[in-house]
Design a protein around this motif. Structure first.
Motif, PDB file in Angstrom:
ATOM      1  N   MET A  79       4.474   4.984   5.318  1.00  0.00           N
ATOM      2  CA  MET A  79       3.608   6.156   5.326  1.00  0.00           C
ATOM      3  C   MET A  79       2.912   6.398   3.983  1.00  0.00           C
ATOM      4  SD  MET A  79       3.421   7.333   8.343  1.00  0.00           S
ATOM      5  CE  MET A  79       2.796   9.001   8.260  1.00  0.00           C
ATOM      6  N   ASP A  80       3.579   6.080   2.897  1.00  0.00           N
ATOM      7  CA  ASP A  80       2.987   6.311   1.575  1.00  0.00           C
ATOM      8  C   ASP A  80       2.324   5.058   1.001  1.00  0.00           C
ATOM      9  OD1 ASP A  80       3.669   9.064   1.372  1.00  0.00           O
ATOM     10  OD2 ASP A  80       5.742   8.476   0.956  1.00  0.00           O
ATOM     11  N   GLN A  81       2.333   3.968   1.748  1.00  0.00           N
ATOM     12  CA  GLN A  81       1.682   2.742   1.282  1.00  0.00           C
ATOM     13  C   GLN A  81       0.184   2.797   1.543  1.00  0.00           C
ATOM     14  OE1 GLN A  81       3.549  -0.543   3.294  1.00  0.00           O
ATOM     15  NE2 GLN A  81       5.484  -0.362   2.176  1.00  0.00           N
ATOM     16  N   PRO A  82      -0.632   2.179   0.678  1.00  0.00           N
ATOM     17  CA  PRO A  82      -2.051   2.026   1.011  1.00  0.00           C
ATOM     18  C   PRO A  82      -2.205   1.195   2.274  1.00  0.00           C
ATOM     19  CG  PRO A  82      -1.641   1.513  -1.306  1.00  0.00           C
ATOM     20  CD  PRO A  82      -0.295   1.627  -0.646  1.00  0.00           C
ATOM     21  N   LEU A  83      -3.287   1.427   2.990  1.00  0.00           N
ATOM     22  CA  LEU A  83      -3.510   0.755   4.271  1.00  0.00           C
ATOM     23  C   LEU A  83      -3.340  -0.760   4.153  1.00  0.00           C
ATOM     24  CD1 LEU A  83      -6.380   1.487   6.771  1.00  0.00           C
ATOM     25  CD2 LEU A  83      -5.937  -0.850   6.042  1.00  0.00           C
ATOM     26  N   ALA A  84      -3.981  -1.387   3.173  1.00  0.00           N
ATOM     27  CA  ALA A  84      -3.925  -2.846   3.030  1.00  0.00           C
ATOM     28  C   ALA A  84      -2.499  -3.319   2.793  1.00  0.00           C
ATOM     29  CB  ALA A  84      -4.831  -3.304   1.898  1.00  0.00           C
ATOM     30  N   GLU A  85      -1.752  -2.586   1.974  1.00  0.00           N
ATOM     31  CA  GLU A  85      -0.372  -2.973   1.677  1.00  0.00           C
ATOM     32  C   GLU A  85       0.504  -2.826   2.915  1.00  0.00           C
ATOM     33  OE1 GLU A  85       3.321  -1.431  -1.111  1.00  0.00           O
ATOM     34  OE2 GLU A  85       1.266  -1.080  -1.783  1.00  0.00           O
ATOM     35  N   ALA A  86       0.250  -1.784   3.704  1.00  0.00           N
ATOM     36  CA  ALA A  86       1.025  -1.576   4.934  1.00  0.00           C
ATOM     37  C   ALA A  86       0.817  -2.735   5.898  1.00  0.00           C
ATOM     38  CB  ALA A  86       0.630  -0.253   5.585  1.00  0.00           C
ATOM     39  N   ILE A  87      -0.413  -3.194   6.030  1.00  0.00           N
ATOM     40  CA  ILE A  87      -0.680  -4.338   6.913  1.00  0.00           C
ATOM     41  C   ILE A  87      -0.008  -5.590   6.353  1.00  0.00           C
ATOM     42  CG2 ILE A  87      -2.499  -5.920   7.698  1.00  0.00           C
ATOM     43  CD1 ILE A  87      -4.256  -3.486   8.209  1.00  0.00           C
ATOM     44  N   GLU A 114     -14.065  -0.910   3.910  1.00  0.00           N
ATOM     45  CA  GLU A 114     -13.514  -1.152   2.577  1.00  0.00           C
ATOM     46  C   GLU A 114     -12.964   0.118   1.941  1.00  0.00           C
ATOM     47  OE1 GLU A 114     -13.016  -3.759   0.721  1.00  0.00           O
ATOM     48  OE2 GLU A 114     -13.986  -5.356   1.877  1.00  0.00           O
ATOM     49  N   ASP A 115     -13.682   1.242   2.154  1.00  0.00           N
ATOM     50  CA  ASP A 115     -13.268   2.475   1.472  1.00  0.00           C
ATOM     51  C   ASP A 115     -12.004   3.092   2.063  1.00  0.00           C
ATOM     52  OD1 ASP A 115     -14.333   3.291   3.847  1.00  0.00           O
ATOM     53  OD2 ASP A 115     -15.724   4.752   3.016  1.00  0.00           O
ATOM     54  N   LEU A 116     -11.502   2.551   3.169  1.00  0.00           N
ATOM     55  CA  LEU A 116     -10.248   3.052   3.733  1.00  0.00           C
ATOM     56  C   LEU A 116      -9.045   2.217   3.312  1.00  0.00           C
ATOM     57  CD1 LEU A 116     -10.778   4.093   7.493  1.00  0.00           C
ATOM     58  CD2 LEU A 116     -10.301   5.559   5.537  1.00  0.00           C
ATOM     59  N   ARG A 117      -9.277   1.036   2.792  1.00  0.00           N
ATOM     60  CA  ARG A 117      -8.191   0.078   2.616  1.00  0.00           C
ATOM     61  C   ARG A 117      -7.193   0.480   1.537  1.00  0.00           C
ATOM     62  NH1 ARG A 117     -11.151  -5.800   3.858  1.00  0.00           N
ATOM     63  NH2 ARG A 117     -12.172  -5.070   5.777  1.00  0.00           N
ATOM     64  N   ALA A 118      -7.597   1.358   0.620  1.00  0.00           N
ATOM     65  CA  ALA A 118      -6.676   1.850  -0.414  1.00  0.00           C
ATOM     66  C   ALA A 118      -6.095   3.213  -0.056  1.00  0.00           C
ATOM     67  CB  ALA A 118      -7.395   1.932  -1.751  1.00  0.00           C
ATOM     68  N   THR A 119      -6.455   3.745   1.116  1.00  0.00           N
ATOM     69  CA  THR A 119      -5.996   5.077   1.530  1.00  0.00           C
ATOM     70  C   THR A 119      -4.553   5.004   2.027  1.00  0.00           C
ATOM     71  OG1 THR A 119      -8.238   5.642   2.214  1.00  0.00           O
ATOM     72  CG2 THR A 119      -6.454   7.023   3.069  1.00  0.00           C
ATOM     73  N   VAL A 121      -1.362   5.485   4.282  1.00  0.00           N
ATOM     74  CA  VAL A 121      -1.265   5.575   5.742  1.00  0.00           C
ATOM     75  C   VAL A 121      -1.122   7.026   6.186  1.00  0.00           C
ATOM     76  CG1 VAL A 121       0.158   4.944   7.737  1.00  0.00           C
ATOM     77  CG2 VAL A 121      -0.316   3.253   5.954  1.00  0.00           C
ATOM     78  N   ARG A 122      -0.377   7.817   5.417  1.00  0.00           N
ATOM     79  CA  ARG A 122      -0.147   9.223   5.767  1.00  0.00           C
ATOM     80  C   ARG A 122      -1.455   9.998   5.883  1.00  0.00           C
ATOM     81  NH1 ARG A 122       4.467  11.680   5.332  1.00  0.00           N
ATOM     82  NH2 ARG A 122       5.302  10.117   3.871  1.00  0.00           N
ATOM     83  N   ALA A 123      -2.470   9.601   5.106  1.00  0.00           N
ATOM     84  CA  ALA A 123      -3.732  10.347   5.069  1.00  0.00           C
ATOM     85  C   ALA A 123      -4.725   9.880   6.126  1.00  0.00           C
ATOM     86  CB  ALA A 123      -4.361  10.215   3.683  1.00  0.00           C
ATOM     87  N   LEU A 124      -4.368   8.861   6.900  1.00  0.00           N
ATOM     88  CA  LEU A 124      -5.280   8.325   7.908  1.00  0.00           C
ATOM     89  C   LEU A 124      -5.201   9.125   9.204  1.00  0.00           C
ATOM     90  CD1 LEU A 124      -4.457   4.517   7.463  1.00  0.00           C
ATOM     91  CD2 LEU A 124      -6.494   5.709   6.621  1.00  0.00           C
ATOM     92  N   SER A 125      -6.265   9.061   9.993  1.00  0.00           N
ATOM     93  CA  SER A 125      -6.250   9.669  11.322  1.00  0.00           C
ATOM     94  C   SER A 125      -5.298   8.895  12.227  1.00  0.00           C
ATOM     95  CB  SER A 125      -7.654   9.634  11.931  1.00  0.00           C
ATOM     96  OG  SER A 125      -8.033   8.286  12.216  1.00  0.00           O
ATOM     97  N   GLY A 126      -4.950   9.505  13.356  1.00  0.00           N
ATOM     98  CA  GLY A 126      -4.073   8.825  14.310  1.00  0.00           C
ATOM     99  C   GLY A 126      -4.650   7.503  14.781  1.00  0.00           C
ATOM    100  N   GLY A 127      -5.983   7.446  14.960  1.00  0.00           N
ATOM    101  CA  GLY A 127      -6.627   6.216  15.406  1.00  0.00           C
ATOM    102  C   GLY A 127      -6.506   5.098  14.388  1.00  0.00           C
ATOM    103  N   TRP A 128      -6.742   5.415  13.101  1.00  0.00           N
ATOM    104  CA  TRP A 128      -6.631   4.393  12.071  1.00  0.00           C
ATOM    105  C   TRP A 128      -5.179   3.985  11.854  1.00  0.00           C
ATOM    106  CZ3 TRP A 128     -10.346   1.410  11.373  1.00  0.00           C
ATOM    107  CH2 TRP A 128     -11.672   1.839  11.290  1.00  0.00           C
ATOM    108  N   GLN A 129      -4.245   4.916  11.988  1.00  0.00           N
ATOM    109  CA  GLN A 129      -2.834   4.542  11.907  1.00  0.00           C
ATOM    110  C   GLN A 129      -2.481   3.545  13.005  1.00  0.00           C
ATOM    111  OE1 GLN A 129      -0.413   8.087  11.915  1.00  0.00           O
ATOM    112  NE2 GLN A 129      -0.911   8.601   9.789  1.00  0.00           N
TER     113      GLN A 129
END
Length: 504
Positions: A79-87, A114-119, A121-129
């Motif tokens: 949940m606290d990882q950036p999107l790219a790291e979570a993947i 690109e601008d979402l990849r460092a966000t 996971v907790r801050a993403l919408s349900g769809g992006w999660q």
């Protein structure tokens, strides 16, 4: 080549979820998994993934078979990882260090900006999660991909994207998709497993055709059961007659024959199986309270806008008694803005362009089920503001899928499906004559969706609703409004709209 063999599998928790389950999964198979809420779909996927143990039976996996599961919600550790790291965490550490570039390929395939990849996971919408979880599974290049409600939180554009992604998977990758989205199952699966406590049913057909075959099988089972029960009743009647004759004549032979007939009737009765009755998570009922007004809602020409920008123009429109209007459009086009203005006007706000009839009684339900926020428990939700007695309240909640021992649970402990049913039950108790519904089938299983469709059609409910559920819109909508470019237009057929929206 067989990747997975399930033999005589059973799982019992508080009750039996399934038993005697047997099936195989080969390379390239696309299997749809269907059951009511709480009836074992997620549990079966966990067993297949090796995350849990069955009550009995075996699951045999091919040597070296890699299985990846896409759960409904992100695990706490990402949940606290950036999107790219979570993947990237879908790879083992050594592979991730050497082949970190695989995450970029997966994110490109999922069209993640690109601008979402460092966000985080907790801050993403349900769809992006949901897309993070999908990417986290795909990066490992599994032999078997397990999907648990993969279209939850997704709009039609992203559902279309997932469908295209699944169609483009390596030919040998097998997929098991547990879903309540009937149109999605028809599009991505070629076989269907209906999970039941006993006698689960499998068909080498996509959902709609498999459902028709299942209904035929259940009808045949029902006829066979009735025939067996009739035979047992006839044998008992013959036994009763022979018993009287035997007593009056003193014949030991007739007494013995009577016992044989009664025993045979009992064996038939014990061996007969009633047709399966699906125990959905609860009945859903909506009514359309009476009103004498023909047009319940009139909308004058107006602009739907955000600060500094017009999203689209609405022509002069109206909703008449019995109309069920589906509002369709791409994500971000302004559907929520229009629904919000209508909701405000129904609540008594001043809006010169939106005029509800004086006799209109609104019933509102939003995607987040905010109408439940004021209540601590389901019991409070159906008793606050209503005087229908404790016994009736208990019965209504039970019919909505909440047994008495769950009716005073905190709202936070309920599943999404249970909350949706409580929300719709409270909505019905308010006796509205106009429903404003945002994604009303979210979290509701297929049996519940069909029940809701039937109720809206049989009771002639008047509604304006937003939905990404193609099967629900096709079944319920009598009119379709579509946001196209900068205008809201009325269209005859929703399917071309669906096609455009799914193209993204």
């Amino acid at each position: 080549m067989t990747l997975l063999s399930v033999q005589d599998l059973s799982l019992t928790r508080a009750e039996t979820l399934f038993s005697g389950l047997t099936f195989t999964l080969a390379r390239g198979d696309r299997l749809g998994l269907v059951a009511a809420n709480g009836r074992g779909k997620t549990s079966l996927l966990s067993l297949i993934a090796g995350e849990d143990e069955p009550t009995s039976g075996t699951i045999t996996r091919a040597r070296g078979c890699l299985i990846a599961r896409v759960p409904q919600d992100p695990p706490a550790e990402i949940m606290d990882q950036p999107l790219a790291e979570a993947i990237r965490s879908g790879l083992d550490p050594e592979t991730a260090e050497l082949e970190f570039w695989r995450a970029d390929i997966v994110m490109d395939d999922l069209a993640i900006p690109e601008d979402l990849r460092a966000t985080p996971v907790r801050a993403l919408s349900g769809g992006w999660q949901r897309f993070v979880l999908l990417g986290r599974a795909l990066i490992a290049e599994p032999d078997v991909l397990l999907l648990d409600e993969p279209t939850n939180h997704l709009d039609l554009a992203r559902i279309g994207q997932v469908q295209r992604l699944l169609a483009g998977l390596p030919q040998g990758m097998a997929v098991i998709a547990a879903s309540h989205d009937r149109a999605f199952l028809d599009a991505v699966t070629s076989s269907t497993l209906f999970l039941r406590p006993a006698r689960s049913a499998a068909f080498a057909l996509p959902y709609s055709r498999a459902r028709a075959a299942l209904d035929e099988r259940d009808a045949a089972d029902d006829r066979a059961f009735e025939a067996e029960m009739k035979k047992a009743r006839q044998l008992r009647a013959q036994a009763a007659k022979l018993k009287n004759i035997g007593i009056n004549s003193g014949s030991d032979l007739l007494v013995t024959k009577t016992k044989q007939l009664k025993d045979r009737a009992e064996r038939i009765k014990e061996g007969a199986r009633p047709a399966h009755q699906e125990r959905s998570s609860g009945a859903i009922r909506l009514t359309n309270s009476g009103t004498h007004a023909k047009a319940l809602l009139a909308i004058e020409e107006t602009d739907i806008e955000v600060p500094g920008r017009v999203l689209f123009r609405v022509p002069r429109l109206w909703v008449e008694r019995g109309d069920r209007v589906a509002l369709l459009g791409p994500n971000g086009a302004g559907k929520s803005r229009l629904m919000g203005r209508v909701a405000a006007a129904l609540a008594g706000g001043e809006d010169p362009a939106i005029r509800p009839a004086a006799t209109l009684r609104p019933g509102l339900s939003d995607q987040a089920l905010a109408q439940l926020d004021a209540f601590r428990t389901p019991w409070e939700a159906v008793t606050t503001g209503f005087d229908h007695g404790d016994a009736r309240a208990r019965a209504m909640l039970s019919r909505a899928g909440l047994p008495p021992d769950r009716q005073t649970d905190p709202m936070g402990r309920l599943s999404g499906g249970q909350k949706a049913r409580v929300a719709l039950l409270r909505l019905r108790l308010q006796q509205p004559n106009f429903y404003l519904l945002d994604e009303p089938t979210n979290h509701i299983d297929i049996e519940g969706q069909e029940a809701l469709e039937l109720e809206m059609l049989e009771h002639g409910a008047t509604a304006l609703f937003v939905s990404h559920d193609r099967a629900f819109v096709r079944a319920v909508a009598s009119r379709v409004w579509s946001i196209e470019g900068k205008r809201l237009v009325e269209v005859e057929d929703p399917d071309p709209v669906f096609d455009r929206l799914m193209e993204g």
